[in-house]
Design a protein around this motif. Structure first.
Motif, PDB file in Angstrom:
ATOM      1  N   ASP A 286      56.772  18.297  11.938  1.00 29.13           N
ATOM      2  CA  ASP A 286      57.931  18.431  12.820  1.00 29.13           C
ATOM      3  C   ASP A 286      58.575  19.813  12.740  1.00 29.13           C
ATOM      4  O   ASP A 286      59.611  20.059  13.367  1.00 29.13           O
TER       5      ASP A 286
ATOM      6  N   VAL B 163      56.927   8.181   9.984  1.00 28.79           N
ATOM      7  CA  VAL B 163      56.760   8.528  11.398  1.00 28.79           C
ATOM      8  C   VAL B 163      55.655   9.570  11.579  1.00 28.79           C
ATOM      9  O   VAL B 163      54.875   9.499  12.546  1.00 28.79           O
ATOM     10  N   HIS B 164      55.572  10.526  10.664  1.00 28.22           N
ATOM     11  CA  HIS B 164      54.565  11.583  10.801  1.00 28.22           C
ATOM     12  C   HIS B 164      53.147  11.015  10.737  1.00 28.22           C
ATOM     13  O   HIS B 164      52.264  11.446  11.493  1.00 28.22           O
TER      14      HIS B 164
ATOM     15  N   GLN C  92      52.380   9.319  13.930  1.00 30.87           N
ATOM     16  CA  GLN C  92      52.107  10.318  14.972  1.00 30.87           C
ATOM     17  C   GLN C  92      50.661  10.794  14.895  1.00 30.87           C
ATOM     18  O   GLN C  92      49.988  10.939  15.929  1.00 30.87           O
TER      19      GLN C  92
ATOM     20  N   MET D 157      59.159   2.198  14.915  1.00 32.90           N
ATOM     21  CA  MET D 157      58.524   3.121  15.852  1.00 32.90           C
ATOM     22  C   MET D 157      59.211   3.112  17.216  1.00 32.90           C
ATOM     23  O   MET D 157      59.242   4.130  17.910  1.00 32.90           O
TER      24      MET D 157
ATOM     25  N   ALA E 163      62.085   5.410  16.569  1.00 27.46           N
ATOM     26  CA  ALA E 163      61.620   6.795  16.457  1.00 27.46           C
ATOM     27  C   ALA E 163      61.272   7.384  17.824  1.00 27.46           C
ATOM     28  O   ALA E 163      61.597   8.544  18.120  1.00 27.46           O
ATOM     29  N   ALA E 164      60.625   6.585  18.663  1.00 25.18           N
ATOM     30  CA  ALA E 164      60.276   7.060  20.002  1.00 25.18           C
ATOM     31  C   ALA E 164      61.527   7.297  20.848  1.00 25.18           C
ATOM     32  O   ALA E 164      61.639   8.288  21.570  1.00 25.18           O
TER      33      ALA E 164
ATOM     34  N   TYR F 278      61.610  11.349  17.794  1.00 25.19           N
ATOM     35  CA  TYR F 278      60.854  11.729  16.608  1.00 25.19           C
ATOM     36  C   TYR F 278      59.372  11.399  16.741  1.00 25.19           C
ATOM     37  O   TYR F 278      58.549  11.943  16.014  1.00 25.19           O
ATOM     38  N   LEU F 279      59.032  10.502  17.649  1.00 31.06           N
ATOM     39  CA  LEU F 279      57.643  10.072  17.837  1.00 31.06           C
ATOM     40  C   LEU F 279      57.235  10.349  19.275  1.00 31.06           C
ATOM     41  O   LEU F 279      57.873   9.882  20.216  1.00 31.06           O
ATOM     42  N   ASP F 280      56.170  11.140  19.431  1.00 27.49           N
ATOM     43  CA  ASP F 280      55.653  11.478  20.757  1.00 27.49           C
ATOM     44  C   ASP F 280      54.516  10.505  21.087  1.00 27.49           C
ATOM     45  O   ASP F 280      53.416  10.621  20.533  1.00 27.49           O
ATOM     46  N   VAL F 281      54.794   9.561  21.954  1.00 28.06           N
ATOM     47  CA  VAL F 281      53.824   8.518  22.289  1.00 28.06           C
ATOM     48  C   VAL F 281      53.094   8.886  23.575  1.00 28.06           C
ATOM     49  O   VAL F 281      53.704   8.954  24.648  1.00 28.06           O
TER      50      VAL F 281
END
Length: 427
Positions: free
Chosen positions: A47, A110-111, A114, A138, A141-142, A146-149
């Motif tokens: 990140d 989270v990492h 990802q 998750m 996080a999304a 923080y989470l790129d889905v």
């Protein structure tokens, strides 16, 4: 900067597997304290948020009276491996897998999730989150960014049976062998996801001390089901979220604290951290190895142990919190390991002769209650003797007589120490 009562709190960015981790610098009337929380010094984090060593240096110039640092990896030499090195390994494993992939990790990491999403997208696989905490965390996080889905990559676990095995990735909880977590239930055959021949299971986590047996039990269970199990011991599928010895020494040299109190670790970790502090120049008498409940007094730049308060576990048992005790847990262990015997007897108040019973019921002690037939005359005799020899007696005293007779016999005859519940009624 925030003020909470007499404490002025300054927060410093640190790097960890959980996004937005923070160290806390406390300014108090007694002195200054820096608590790192869980941290490491990954210089290439996914990140881009590194531990703010410039800020650490400024705090060192101001003066740190007490440094409380993460000790989890204090006995690991060198520096913790960068998170970005895990990505290529996951990508390779995804490319080699011919059937379903099941990846187990902390639901807060989270990492790692990802990296799994990115590898799945590269290999045209769909991802389903498994486990309540994984689904909940998750989603949060999304939502927070923080989470790129990737678009269209997520599917509901209810729909995975409609996809070919080589198009499925399950992101699961249970990497530490938690008995009710999704992965444990899969290994036990007690989950809607049925692990089969050729599936690949990746344990993307480190072993937390104390969980070894539970984790190895799951690995063995999955292998018996025909799965290929990949873990940190045979592939680079996880790196720690905690600073190793080299990183801790770096911090001590930057901060030059007057006192050090290692935290977050077992005794061996705290001692290792204390040795690092000593090597960096912290005087031995200023290194505090404290237990839970130890009272530390910080005054005039000096930290000292001044007492100990009683602390213990607060047990959560169903809907009750704090009501169950260690004695209750011991009773449960006895019931589970040794079994249970109840003896119900009715005696004549004056003579002590048995009017009814003894009626013996046992669970988990012997295959047939008839094994207790030979103890019944001994119970009768012991009760009559107790009544005749002790004119003033209570039912509690008579119940203790029965408990001693049955307990002694069961221990000698069956080599067991079950829970014994005698009930004596007077007629």
């Amino acid at each position: 900067m925030e003020k909470f009562g007499p404490f002025e709190c300054e927060f410093v960015a640190v790097n960890h597997s959980i996004p937005d981790a923070l160290a806390v610098f406390l300014r108090t009337a007694g002195g200054t304290v820096l608590h790192t929380g869980d941290f490491k010094m990954d210089q290439l984090p996914l990140d881009g948020r590194i531990t703010d060593l410039r800020h650490f240096a400024k705090l060192g110039e101001e003066g740190v009276d007490l440094f409380m640092s993460d000790s989890t990896n204090a006995d690991v030499p060198g520096f913790t491996t960068a998170e970005k090195e895990i990505g290529p390994t996951l990508d390779r494993l995804f490319g080699q897998a011919s059937k379903r992939l099941i990846v187990a990790s902390f639901s807060s990491h989270v990492h790692r999730v990802q990296q799994v999403l990115d590898a799945a997208a590269n290999h045209n696989r769909k991802v389903a989150f498994v486990g309540r905490s994984m689904v909940r965390n998750m989603a949060i996080a999304a939502k927070l960014g923080y989470l790129d889905v990737p678009d269209g990559i997520l599917v509901d676990i209810k729909n995975i049976d409609n996809l070919p095995d080589n198009r499925v990735v399950l992101m699961s909880t249970g990497s530490q062998g938690e008995p009710m977590a999704a992965l444990s239930r899969m290994a036990n055959g007690d989950h809607r996801v049925v692990v089969g021949q050729g599936d690949t299971v990746i344990l993307a986590s480190s072993l937390i001390p104390g969980n070894e047996n539970a984790v190895f039990r799951i690995i063995n269970g999955l292998l018996k089901l025909g799965a290929d199990v990949i873990h940190k011991g045979n592939a680079k599928v996880h790196v720690s979220g905690h600073a190793a010895a080299g990183e801790l020494l770096y911090c001590y040299n930057i901060l030059e604290p007057l006192n050090a109190m290692p935290v977050h670790g077992e005794t061996r970790h705290l001692i290792a951290n204390g040795k690092i502090a000593l090597d960096s120049g912290v005087p031995e008498e200023s290194i505090l190895l404290a237990d839970n409940g130890t009272v530390i007094d910080l005054r005039d730049h000096q930290a000292d142990v001044v007492g100990q308060v009683e602390v213990g576990f607060v047990y959560v048992d169903g809907s009750s919190v704090g009501e169950i005790t260690d004695a209750d847990l011991k009773d449960r262990q006895v019931l589970g390991d040794e079994g249970f015997i109840s003896i119900i007897t009715v005696i004549h108040r004056a003579t002590g002769k048995v009017v009814s019973g003894p009626e013996i019921h046992a669970r988990g002690v012997a295959e047939d209650d008839s094994v207790f037939d030979e103890i019944i005359p001994k119970i009768n005799a012991a009760l009559e003797e107790a009544v005749l020899n002790h004119g003033e007696h209570t039912t509690h005293q008579l119940q203790q007589v029965v408990r001693r007779v049955v307990g002694t016999w069961v221990n000698r005859k069956l080599r067991r120490k079950p829970m014994i519940i005698p009930v004596v009624l007077e007629a």
